[in-house]
Enzyme design. Structure first.
Site, PDB file in Angstrom:
ATOM      1  N   ARG A 170       0.849  -1.195   0.000  1.00 14.53           N
ATOM      2  CA  ARG A 170       0.000   0.000   0.000  1.00 14.53           C
ATOM      3  C   ARG A 170       0.886   1.247   0.000  1.00 14.53           C
ATOM      4  O   ARG A 170       1.537   1.547   0.989  1.00 14.53           O
ATOM      5  CB  ARG A 170      -0.939   0.023   1.207  1.00 14.53           C
ATOM      6  CG  ARG A 170      -1.777   1.310   1.263  1.00 14.53           C
ATOM      7  CD  ARG A 170      -3.005   1.218   2.142  1.00 14.53           C
ATOM      8  NE  ARG A 170      -2.704   1.177   3.571  1.00 14.53           N
ATOM      9  CZ  ARG A 170      -3.639   1.332   4.520  1.00 14.53           C
ATOM     10  NH1 ARG A 170      -4.911   1.533   4.190  1.00 14.53           N
ATOM     11  NH2 ARG A 170      -3.303   1.258   5.781  1.00 14.53           N
ATOM     12  N   ASP A 184      -3.579   2.763  14.007  1.00 18.51           N
ATOM     13  CA  ASP A 184      -2.821   3.488  13.002  1.00 18.51           C
ATOM     14  C   ASP A 184      -3.438   4.877  12.852  1.00 18.51           C
ATOM     15  O   ASP A 184      -4.248   5.298  13.677  1.00 18.51           O
ATOM     16  CB  ASP A 184      -2.742   2.722  11.677  1.00 18.51           C
ATOM     17  CG  ASP A 184      -4.080   2.575  10.976  1.00 18.51           C
ATOM     18  OD1 ASP A 184      -5.069   3.225  11.384  1.00 18.51           O
ATOM     19  OD2 ASP A 184      -4.148   1.822   9.992  1.00 18.51           O
TER      20      ASP A 184
END
Length: 522
Positions: free
Chosen positions: A166, A444
């Site tokens: 990603r 996150d």
């Protein structure tokens, strides 16, 4: 392979990492520079279009399915072929691309590991370069790691998970890579370096160059990625459609263009993913500047209700109609050490959440820790076969359900939790860590975004709590001070608290907290 650009990237930060010279080659940087030259102006225009769209929403326009693309939604078309090693994605594990995480994740028993240069990584220069070194070493068969504190050695096992990468979102830049005085897009930097070094090697080993694409807000942003893929495949001598991507539907505008995003990327795309945490953030960011969209405590916004339930079902229906996989969302639980009862309860919550996804028709799911792979696998044992492309929901939610606000209380405990989670996360991010264990969850950037967005929204409109008090600057200042005091000695605490205070009390909502935070990094 095309020639290198005459005006290559100027790398403004030295790195003395072992292996960096093999990653930051003139050829690889030239490829990234060519991507920048061809696509950066368009990227900037699309970011400006986001702001223009927000202005229309602020004026009263609500997200809807575009009238001018009705023919795409009603058309009979499918996405392209899906590689054999992506046919079974029932459990995917995600995390930053540091060597220990990469090895443990690839060995975890999950079907897929997503190496994350985005929300789980603080974009410190050496961390980004080291991540590229680690992924290159994975394909070269030279990746290993010895923990300096324990002496334990880590190496890849015989059957590693499929690797997907990603890159950063379109909004982030890489200030250490400059072309003609302008920073390169973080997305193009991460994508370009990984693809340049690893595409052919991965293909030779029976896999391929696979990516997760974050934070898209429109079909036009998907079309930009399509053109990047087409150019990159031509440059590197790859057959058209070789690059395979899964798009995270983690913004409210994108949820109304899922068919269109699949269509724009139809030669390269293999699925969509319910990026649930960023989706909550996006809902608040895009609609929460209105007093009639006040959200409850974030603990009340669960995937089985309101706009989250609707978007999960619609994603499944959209993907399966087009022959694409519908991936479920993240379970952020981590093992609860020293409390077997609490750990057992957490694992049961994981199983329950994943079983809901199976029943909704999802083809796979995400976990944040290797210990969660087993309970997630147990839940997905209910899926008969490697995927559920044949499974269509009984009904497809429409616009009103997609916008339905979650109901529930707003509480002092909820506000304090937002402060208590946001500050240590931001502090860790400023210190170079993007995946942070907090209160038995692996957090996150998405969680910190929800926390500060809710605080901003509640403060802006003086939201009422369940005890009849209204959220005010005085309450925020008091609770902020108390929570900071309770955190004790935390590196970067003052800087993190200052940034959170600025974001929450600002007149204008900051699109991403990582933008001002990035300016604090070397």
């Amino acid at each position: 392979m095309s020639s290198v650009l005459d005006r290559p990237i100027a790398v403004s930060a030295p790195t003395y990492l072992e292996g960096a010279e093999a990653v930051l080659t003139s050829e690889a940087l030239g490829f990234v520079a060519e991507l920048h030259e061809r696509f950066d102006d368009r990227r900037r225009s699309l970011l400006a279009a986001r702001i223009e769209r927000q202005e229309r929403i602020d004026a009263g326009e609500l997200p809807d399915f575009p009238a001018d693309t009705q023919h795409i939604r009603e058309g009979d078309w499918k996405v392209g072929t899906i590689p054999a090693d992506l046919q079974d994605r029932r459990v995917e594990i995600t995390g930053p691309p540091n060597a220990k995480m990469v090895i443990n994740a690839l060995n975890s028993g999950a079907r897929v590991f997503m190496a994350d240069f985005e929300d789980a990584t603080s974009p410190v220069w050496d961390e980004l370069v080291q991540g590229q070194i680690n992924l290159r070493n994975r394909w070269l068969g030279t990746l290993d790691f010895t923990d300096p504190s324990t002496g334990k050695h880590y190496a890849l096992g015989p059957d590693p998970a499929v690797l997907i990468v990603r890159p950063r979102g379109w909004h982030l830049e890489e200030k250490h890579a400059i072309v003609d005085g302008k920073p390169v897009s973080g997305a193009l930097f991460d994508f370009g370096l990984y693809l340049f070094h690893n595409a052919h090697v991965a293909l030779d080993m029976g896999s391929g160059p696979y990516f997760y694409l974050p934070k898209l807000e429109s079909r036009h942003e998907a079309a930009l990625w399509n053109d990047v893929f087409e150019f990159a495949e031509d440059w590197l001598g790859l057959e058209r459609g070789t690059i395979k991507a899964t798009v995270l539907i983690e913004t409210l505008p994108a949820a109304f263009e899922m068919d269109e995003i699949l269509y724009e990327l139809r030669r390269n795309i293999v699925g969509l993913n319910c990026g649930r945490w960023d989706y909550i953030f996006s809902y608040i960011k895009r609609l929460g500047r209105s007093s009639d969209r006040l959200t409850p405590d974030r603990s009340a916004m669960t995937m089985d209700k309101a706009f989250l339930a609707a978007y999960s079902l619609r994603l499944v229906a959209t993907c399966h109609r087009r022959g694409a996989f519908a991936m479920g969302g993240m379970s952020a639980f981590i093992p609860v050490k020293g409390d077997e009862a609490a750990n057992h309860a957490a694992m049961n919550k994981v199983r329950s959440d994943k079983l809901r996804e199976v029943c909704n028709g999802h083809d796979g799911t995400w976990v944040a820790h290797p210990a969660l792979v087993r309970p997630a696998m147990e839940a997905f044992a209910a899926m008969k076969g490697p995927n559920q492309l044949h499974n269509m929901p009984d009904r497809v939610p429409g616009r009103d359900e997609m916008l339905e606000l979650h109901r529930g209380a707003r509480t002092e405990a909820g506000a304090r939790e937002n402060i208590r989670v946001a500050i240590p996360y931001i502090a860790a991010w400023l210190g170079g860590r993007g995946a942070v264990p907090l209160y038995n969850l692996m957090e996150d950037a998405a969680t910190a975004e929800i926390c500060r967005a809710q605080l901003w929204q509640w403060l802006r409109f003086g939201a009422s709590f369940d005890d009849d008090r209204r959220f005010s600057h005085d309450l925020f200042e008091d609770w902020l001070a108390e929570e900071i005091g309770a955190l004790g000695s935390v590196p970067n605490l003052k800087s993190a608290a200052r940034l959170l205070h600025e974001l929450v009390t600002a007149d204008r909502f900051q699109e991403f907290l990582t933008l001002p935070a990035y300016e604090c990094l070397d």
